[in-house]
Scaffold this active site. Sequence first.
Site, PDB file in Angstrom:
ATOM      1  N   GLY A  15      -6.750 -40.680  20.362  1.00  3.38           N
ATOM      2  CA  GLY A  15      -8.142 -40.732  19.848  1.00  3.38           C
ATOM      3  C   GLY A  15      -8.530 -42.429  19.589  1.00  3.38           C
ATOM      4  N   SER A  16      -9.781 -42.395  19.441  1.00  2.00           N
ATOM      5  CA  SER A  16     -10.168 -43.790  19.041  1.00  2.00           C
ATOM      6  C   SER A  16     -11.536 -43.615  18.629  1.00  2.00           C
ATOM      7  CB  SER A  16     -10.510 -44.767  20.413  1.00  2.00           C
ATOM      8  OG  SER A  16     -11.361 -44.253  21.215  1.00  2.00           O
ATOM      9  N   LYS A  37      -3.029 -45.400  12.817  1.00  2.00           N
ATOM     10  CA  LYS A  37      -4.394 -45.819  13.053  1.00  2.00           C
ATOM     11  C   LYS A  37      -4.429 -47.283  13.007  1.00  2.00           C
ATOM     12  CE  LYS A  37      -8.979 -45.306  11.290  1.00  2.00           C
ATOM     13  NZ  LYS A  37      -9.919 -44.715  10.376  1.00  2.00           N
ATOM     14  N   ASP A 124     -19.416 -41.085   6.097  1.00  2.00           N
ATOM     15  CA  ASP A 124     -19.267 -40.822   7.584  1.00  2.00           C
ATOM     16  C   ASP A 124     -18.941 -39.270   7.572  1.00  2.00           C
ATOM     17  OD1 ASP A 124     -19.738 -41.037  10.077  1.00  2.00           O
ATOM     18  OD2 ASP A 124     -17.634 -42.136  10.485  1.00  2.00           O
TER      19      ASP A 124
END
Length: 356
Positions: A15-16, A37, A124
């Site tokens: 993922g990104s 990450k 977030d």
Amino acid sequence: MQLQNSNYKILSNIGSGSGHQVFKVQNNQSSRILALKIEKIPSLGQLEGEIQRLQELEGVKGIPQLIDFGKTKDSNYIITPLLKRNLSEIAKESVLSLQSTLAIGLSIIEILEQVHKKGILHLDIKPENIMISQPQINVPVDQILRPGFIQLIDFGLSQKFGLKTFLNKVFIGSLRYASRQAHRGGQLGFKDDLESLLYVLVYLRNQKLPWQSLKQLQSQQLEIKKIGEMKEAVFTTTVLSQRFPPEFSQFKSYIETLTQQTMPDYEYIKNLFRSMLSVGDRSQSSKLASSSQSLKETKQNKNSEQILMFLSNLPNNDSIVIPEDQIDIETSIVFISDLITSYTTSSIKSINDIKY
């Protein structure tokens, strides 16, 4: 602490985000499968803040453990446990029951209570940043409520409350789930995380939010403005709380009473969610994927007529349309978004292979 690059072997790209990329890695000594990450750009520095936050939150149930961190070339990276799936992936496949949605909400509130008491704002909150730690998808509500089952990740945009260097007049978060104050570009506080959580729960329950039906606009700034206007208009109505028990409206109203400086009364909030969860027969196994109803059927929910009627009365509604197939305009915005680039990963076999 500088990590020896040979300690980890990269297995795959999983993922990104706007400023980082996530890989599945294996510890060469223990063979443990973990998550790495890493920043996309040399000297980006975005992970430095996340490293600090994870260190400050060490031991908090529902926050991933910081196993290791360091640099390769000029980019920071962190190593954390490999979690299973995020709520965005799960919600796209099946409809969550009311009980499961409320249990997820209570779990996140308990996590946010500990995060906020340490003076940290997440900023977030969204389904992509809420993960389950176990491989099972269909689980009873009691298991969802077990500490650590729900995990809150990605503190890349987090801030210390009251920090003098906190940026004003800058949009922080995701367009779909950011608080109204974020759209105003104002100073953010604890209530903004709770407001984002409210939007997440409405999305999990309804499979959509009213502002997802906005047509894609010409500029990001215009999208921020228009979606913010819709959130302002909808928040004090019943549109967001129709498919929840009455206590959900009380939760929404309580958020409205808070200021950015107020520490929320978490016992009051948790009692609201416990009251909602006590309604109905909890002896029946409420599942994370309890309904086999298709997403197409879900979009035709009972609220559609009222939402359409409400949107038709909004000012400047010439920029608002309700397409037959909803347009997903979800965007994550960070401070240095104009600098972010991507890089290929097809040939990456280990940390040593990451070049810039």
